[in-house]
Design a protein around this motif. Structure first.
Motif: not given
Length: 255
Positions: A200-203, A212-225, A227-230
């Protein structure tokens, strides 16, 4: 017995019942309880009388009570980022076609408050209401990196540094090194540190005073994408975090 001590014991029992994620018998609770038999029974009775627990006489089991549901809904509405962030994470999920996690910090641990799964081909362990470690999740590291030094030190002392995968940080020193990089780049990555095959990549989501009050992430599987894609999704992720931050600026969240 002090009032604070009584409340702490009641909370510990509630946590224990909740951890089973199913109706649980008294004998099962007693097996791992730090309290004597009579004390545990008395706490269970009190919690049941107050509607915090439900006791099934036929099955002789305890489960979480309806009163907790009402309290949880109120807390979710008043203190959670979820109602504010909902339209933004919906839009992000539609745009990137990956799973979106929204999280806040609770006693040094990640508390997931919302999730969007836009692709049915894989799933993550995260669920709204579920707790996860901070030191080995993208959202956790994003929040740790942007805390004040005092808050971060306190939170790091609450980490177990257990190895979930071969990539998990098991030392505070290596984690701190990465957190400095997160501060510089504005995003954190989960490199299969909590779940094998999940990245995942998170901000961070920051209040007007940069708390800081929270965080949001985009998560995926290594079979789909990869780390460079993220990495390519960094701009849209940070834009979404900034939009949530702006809308949350007039709200008071626990720090």
């Amino acid at each position: 017995m002090s009032g604070e001590g009584t409340i702490a014991k009641a909370c510990a029992v509630l946590d224990q019942v909740a951890a089973f994620q199913r109706p649980v018998r008294y004998s099962e609770l007693l097996e791992n309880s730090p309290f004597p038999k009579a004390t545990l029974y008395r706490i269970l009775q009190s919690l049941s009388n107050q509607g915090m627990l439900t006791y099934n006489k036929d099955a002789q089991t305890y489960s979480m009570g309806v009163r907790l549901v009402r309290l949880a809904h109120s807390a979710w509405t008043q203190a959670s980022l979820a109602p504010i962030a909902r339209p933004h994470i919906d839009k992000l999920a539609e745009k990137v076609h990956e799973t979106i996690h929204l999280a806040q910090l609770d006693n040094g641990q990640v508390l997931f408050v919302d999730k969007r799964q836009s692709n049915g081909s894989f799933d993550t362990l995260a669920r709204a209401g579920r707790v996860a470690p901070s030191y080995c999740t993208g959202v956790g590291k994003a929040m740790l990196a942007f805390m004040s030094e005092e808050r971060r030190e306190r939170a790091l002392k609450q980490q177990s540094f257990m190895a979930y995968t071969p990539s998990t940080h098991i030392l505070a020193a290596t984690l701190n090194k990465e957190l400095r990089q997160v501060q510089s780049e504005g995003v954190a990555f989960d490199r299969e540190e909590h779940e094998q095959g999940i990245i995942s990549i998170a901000a961070p989501i920051l209040a007007a005073n940069d708390t800081v009050i929270g965080a949001i992430s985009i998560a995926t599987s290594t079979s789909r994408r990869s780390l460079d894609d993220l990495e390519q999704l960094k701009p849209v992720l940070k834009q979404t975090a900034a939009q949530i931050s702006t809308e949350a600026s007039n709200w008071q969240f626990p720090s």
